[in-house]
Design a protein around this motif. Structure first.
Motif, PDB file in Angstrom:
ATOM      1  N   LYS A  61       0.826  -1.203   0.000  1.00 17.82           N
ATOM      2  CA  LYS A  61       0.000   0.000   0.000  1.00 17.82           C
ATOM      3  C   LYS A  61       0.862   1.255   0.000  1.00 17.82           C
ATOM      4  O   LYS A  61       0.435   2.311  -0.457  1.00 17.82           O
ATOM      5  N   SER A  62       2.056   1.135   0.559  1.00 21.91           N
ATOM      6  CA  SER A  62       3.036   2.221   0.518  1.00 21.91           C
ATOM      7  C   SER A  62       4.385   1.646   0.101  1.00 21.91           C
ATOM      8  O   SER A  62       4.660   0.465   0.303  1.00 21.91           O
ATOM      9  N   PHE A  63       5.235   2.512  -0.459  1.00 25.52           N
ATOM     10  CA  PHE A  63       6.550   2.045  -0.913  1.00 25.52           C
ATOM     11  C   PHE A  63       7.371   1.584   0.284  1.00 25.52           C
ATOM     12  O   PHE A  63       7.783   0.435   0.361  1.00 25.52           O
ATOM     13  N   SER A  64       7.615   2.477   1.243  1.00 28.75           N
ATOM     14  CA  SER A  64       8.294   2.089   2.482  1.00 28.75           C
ATOM     15  C   SER A  64       8.321   3.251   3.461  1.00 28.75           C
ATOM     16  O   SER A  64       8.540   4.399   3.077  1.00 28.75           O
ATOM     17  N   ALA A  65       8.139   2.927   4.742  1.00 26.85           N
ATOM     18  CA  ALA A  65       8.248   3.922   5.819  1.00 26.85           C
ATOM     19  C   ALA A  65       9.672   4.034   6.323  1.00 26.85           C
ATOM     20  O   ALA A  65       9.924   4.720   7.318  1.00 26.85           O
ATOM     21  N   GLY A  66      10.610   3.355   5.672  1.00 29.72           N
ATOM     22  CA  GLY A  66      12.005   3.443   6.099  1.00 29.72           C
ATOM     23  C   GLY A  66      12.337   2.441   7.181  1.00 29.72           C
ATOM     24  O   GLY A  66      11.710   1.381   7.291  1.00 29.72           O
ATOM     25  N   ALA A  67      13.324   2.785   8.010  1.00 25.08           N
ATOM     26  CA  ALA A  67      13.819   1.860   9.033  1.00 25.08           C
ATOM     27  C   ALA A  67      12.716   1.444   9.987  1.00 25.08           C
ATOM     28  O   ALA A  67      11.836   2.234  10.328  1.00 25.08           O
ATOM     29  N   ASP A  68      12.779   0.200  10.415  1.00 28.46           N
ATOM     30  CA  ASP A  68      11.782  -0.359  11.322  1.00 28.46           C
ATOM     31  C   ASP A  68      12.132   0.056  12.748  1.00 28.46           C
ATOM     32  O   ASP A  68      12.830  -0.647  13.468  1.00 28.46           O
ATOM     33  N   MET A  69      11.629   1.211  13.178  1.00 30.41           N
ATOM     34  CA  MET A  69      11.966   1.737  14.497  1.00 30.41           C
ATOM     35  C   MET A  69      11.404   0.870  15.617  1.00 30.41           C
ATOM     36  O   MET A  69      11.986   0.764  16.686  1.00 30.41           O
ATOM     37  N   LYS A  70      10.271   0.230  15.388  1.00 30.03           N
ATOM     38  CA  LYS A  70       9.667  -0.601  16.427  1.00 30.03           C
ATOM     39  C   LYS A  70      10.489  -1.850  16.705  1.00 30.03           C
ATOM     40  O   LYS A  70      10.396  -2.440  17.771  1.00 30.03           O
ATOM     41  N   ALA A  71      11.285  -2.245  15.712  1.00 27.12           N
ATOM     42  CA  ALA A  71      12.081  -3.462  15.881  1.00 27.12           C
ATOM     43  C   ALA A  71      13.343  -3.217  16.680  1.00 27.12           C
ATOM     44  O   ALA A  71      14.088  -4.130  16.982  1.00 27.12           O
ATOM     45  N   GLY A  72      13.607  -1.929  17.017  1.00 30.64           N
ATOM     46  CA  GLY A  72      14.817  -1.622  17.784  1.00 30.64           C
ATOM     47  C   GLY A  72      16.035  -1.701  16.908  1.00 30.64           C
ATOM     48  O   GLY A  72      16.073  -1.145  15.828  1.00 30.64           O
ATOM     49  N   GLY A  73      17.066  -2.409  17.352  1.00 29.57           N
ATOM     50  CA  GLY A  73      18.273  -2.550  16.550  1.00 29.57           C
ATOM     51  C   GLY A  73      19.293  -1.497  16.895  1.00 29.57           C
ATOM     52  O   GLY A  73      19.159  -0.724  17.837  1.00 29.57           O
ATOM     53  N   ALA A  74      20.354  -1.459  16.099  1.00 32.93           N
ATOM     54  CA  ALA A  74      21.513  -0.632  16.426  1.00 32.93           C
ATOM     55  C   ALA A  74      21.200   0.845  16.424  1.00 32.93           C
ATOM     56  O   ALA A  74      21.777   1.610  17.177  1.00 32.93           O
ATOM     57  N   ARG A  75      20.279   1.283  15.561  1.00 30.59           N
ATOM     58  CA  ARG A  75      20.022   2.716  15.483  1.00 30.59           C
ATOM     59  C   ARG A  75      19.474   3.259  16.796  1.00 30.59           C
ATOM     60  O   ARG A  75      19.698   4.403  17.134  1.00 30.59           O
ATOM     61  N   SER A  76      18.707   2.454  17.500  1.00 31.55           N
ATOM     62  CA  SER A  76      18.130   2.914  18.749  1.00 31.55           C
ATOM     63  C   SER A  76      18.871   2.347  19.953  1.00 31.55           C
ATOM     64  O   SER A  76      18.429   2.447  21.071  1.00 31.55           O
ATOM     65  N   SER A  77      20.006   1.733  19.688  1.00 31.15           N
ATOM     66  CA  SER A  77      20.760   1.086  20.746  1.00 31.15           C
ATOM     67  C   SER A  77      21.537   2.098  21.571  1.00 31.15           C
ATOM     68  O   SER A  77      21.931   3.154  21.098  1.00 31.15           O
ATOM     69  N   THR A  78      21.772   1.749  22.846  1.00 30.78           N
ATOM     70  CA  THR A  78      22.622   2.574  23.702  1.00 30.78           C
ATOM     71  C   THR A  78      24.057   2.056  23.686  1.00 30.78           C
ATOM     72  O   THR A  78      24.892   2.543  24.429  1.00 30.78           O
ATOM     73  N   SER A  79      24.331   1.088  22.857  1.00 33.13           N
ATOM     74  CA  SER A  79      25.670   0.513  22.776  1.00 33.13           C
ATOM     75  C   SER A  79      26.686   1.549  22.333  1.00 33.13           C
ATOM     76  O   SER A  79      26.400   2.423  21.532  1.00 33.13           O
TER      77      SER A  79
END
Length: 267
Positions: A61-79
């Motif tokens: 229905k849409s091309f893409s909303a970009g990175a999956d923020m709900k999935a967490g991962g390195a972008r939202s990591s405190t590492s």
């Protein structure tokens, strides 16, 4: 195992058109790690395909909303493990490079919205066709990070320095389909729901041409237009790693999840 990507070959004149569908079955169509890997493999599977000369990439229905923020991962990591972050962040540039370097002519059919890394993928393709009610947004700076995946050099090629700054720095400002067309970020507009048909029409015109000089011409233009891009690729990755270690990034992600306005402090 996730199965977000399907591939159909043998379409159009002489069976020379293929369609790659990225559809997670929701309106968001986020680029999770699994989706990123699948889309990378999809591009790579055409490396030895001499029968296909055009590839259409379309979403749900849409091309893409970009990175999956709900999935967490390195972008939202405190590492603070810089090496681990750099390894994680290579997945995105690997995806866009795989699509950018394809011998086949590539066409994005954009419905709904195209956000962040979704746009990074779209500008790695040769042509973009967009529905009139769709929009583009680049929220990375609002999340306290830089726009990466070699998106800025490719946007510079398409729309020039001032428009690229406007699109990226004014984070969260939606770019309408009409603005994207006027700027040169997309090449064609359609009525809602018609982007795939328009992409197929363009693909058939390209597929009717002799494939060898078409591929040579594409590669020559890409090499000339992006001659300096590889020199900046390491900087792109390191800037993303650095900005994702800042307090502002943590605040940006927290504000996104809490649905509030972020309070940045420049550190």
């Amino acid at each position: 195992m996730a199965n977000f990507v399907t591939i159909e070959r043998g379409l159009g004149p002489g069976g020379r058109v293929a369609v790659v569908r990225f559809d997670r079955g929701d309106r968001i169509n986020a680029l999770s790690d699994d989706a990123t890997r699948e889309l990378t493999r999809a591009a790579q599977c055409f490396e030895d395909d001499a029968e296909t000369s055009v590839v259409i990439l379309t979403g749900g229905k849409s091309f893409s909303a970009g990175a999956d923020m709900k999935a967490g991962g390195a972008r939202s990591s405190t590492s603070t493990d810089v090496a681990a972050l750099r390894r994680q962040f290579r997945k995105g540039p690997r995806l866009t490079r795989a699509w950018y370097e394809m011998d086949q002519v590539t066409i994005a059919a954009i419905e709904g919205f195209c956000i962040g890394s979704g746009l990074a993928l779209a500008v790695a393709l040769d042509f973009r066709i967009m529905a009139r009610d769709a929009h583009i947004r680049i929220p990375e700076i609002a999340l306290g990070m830089n726009m990466s995946w070699q998106t800025i050099p490719r946007m510079l090629q398409l729309i020039g320095p001032a428009r690229t700054k406007q699109a990226v720095i004014l984070a969260n400002q939606s770019i309408s389909a009409e603005e994207a067309y006027q700027w040169g970020l997309v090449e064609q507009l359609t009525e809602p729901g018609e982007t795939f048909n328009a992409a197929m029409e363009l693909a058939e015109k390209v597929a009717a041409q002799p494939s060898i000089p078409v591929a040579m011409t594409k590669q020559t233009i890409n090499r000339l237009a992006g001659a300096l891009d590889d020199l900046a690729s390491h900087m792109d990755l390191d800037q993303l790693t650095l900005t994702c270690l800042t307090e502002d990034h943590k605040e940006g992600v927290a504000a996104f999840r809490d649905k509030r306005k972020p309070q940045f402090k420049g550190r």
